[in-house]
Design a protein around this motif. Structure first.
Motif, PDB file in Angstrom:
ATOM      1  N   UNK A 128       0.939  -1.268  -0.036  1.00  0.00           N
ATOM      2  CA  UNK A 128      -0.223  -0.131  -0.081  1.00  0.00           C
ATOM      3  C   UNK A 128       0.856   1.080  -0.128  1.00  0.00           C
ATOM      4  N   UNK A 129       1.914   1.239   0.932  1.00  0.00           N
ATOM      5  CA  UNK A 129       2.955   2.332   0.945  1.00  0.00           C
ATOM      6  C   UNK A 129       3.487   2.652  -0.602  1.00  0.00           C
ATOM      7  N   UNK A 130       3.848   1.449  -1.249  1.00  0.00           N
ATOM      8  CA  UNK A 130       4.643   1.606  -2.455  1.00  0.00           C
ATOM      9  C   UNK A 130       3.692   2.001  -3.509  1.00  0.00           C
ATOM     10  N   UNK A 131       2.316   1.682  -3.545  1.00  0.00           N
ATOM     11  CA  UNK A 131       1.397   2.443  -4.239  1.00  0.00           C
ATOM     12  C   UNK A 131       1.386   3.731  -4.124  1.00  0.00           C
ATOM     13  N   UNK A 132       1.189   4.216  -2.929  1.00  0.00           N
ATOM     14  CA  UNK A 132       0.854   5.650  -2.335  1.00  0.00           C
ATOM     15  C   UNK A 132       2.133   6.503  -2.947  1.00  0.00           C
ATOM     16  N   UNK A 133       3.264   6.022  -2.836  1.00  0.00           N
ATOM     17  CA  UNK A 133       4.505   6.676  -2.997  1.00  0.00           C
ATOM     18  C   UNK A 133       4.811   6.758  -4.733  1.00  0.00           C
ATOM     19  N   UNK A 134       4.249   5.641  -5.251  1.00  0.00           N
ATOM     20  CA  UNK A 134       4.384   5.778  -6.853  1.00  0.00           C
ATOM     21  C   UNK A 134       5.415   4.684  -7.358  1.00  0.00           C
TER      22      UNK A 134
END
Length: 128
Positions: free
Chosen positions: A119-125
């Protein structure tokens, strides 16, 4: 819904209702025809139609690192980029697994940390 009250004087004339008419005639008139127009005339039999599952990132193109990821993918090529991304994700999962072993976390907590990392990787791009 009809509101019904019972007066203190008993049942003799004491049953008061806001509903006027009978149940047989309660759906006659404009309400009946409006209801009939809103209901489909036929029902299809068979498998329900489902949309194809999408593996697309909802935050695609967003995030701090998304432009860098897109440029790298364009330079390296999509196939090679996906291979590198897969290796990076696998290494990151191994790091999380080793961390969980060192602190004594169980498998459920480990899976939660891996989901959080995704989820964090998705949010950070990173998954753009």
């Amino acid at each position: 819904m009809a509101a019904t009250t019972i007066c203190a004087s008993g049942l003799k004339g004491g049953l008061v209702s806001s509903f006027h008419g009978t149940w047989g005639t309660s759906m006659v008139g404009d309400d009946y025809y409006a209801l009939m127009k809103s209901v489909p005339r036929y029902v299809t039999v068979g498998k329900p139609v489902r949309s194809a599952p999408s593996m697309k990132n909802v935050n695609e193109g967003k995030g701090v690192f998304a432009p860098l990821v897109v440029v790298t993918r364009n330079i390296v090529g999509k196939k090679r980029f996906n291979q590198l991304r897969g290796k990076a994700i696998a290494l990151h999962s191994q790091v999380i697994t080793e961390f969980c072993k060192s602190i004594g976390a169980d498998g459920k907590q480990r899976q939660g940390l891996i989901r959080l990392a995704k989820k964090n990787g998705e949010r950070l791009g990173f998954l753009a």
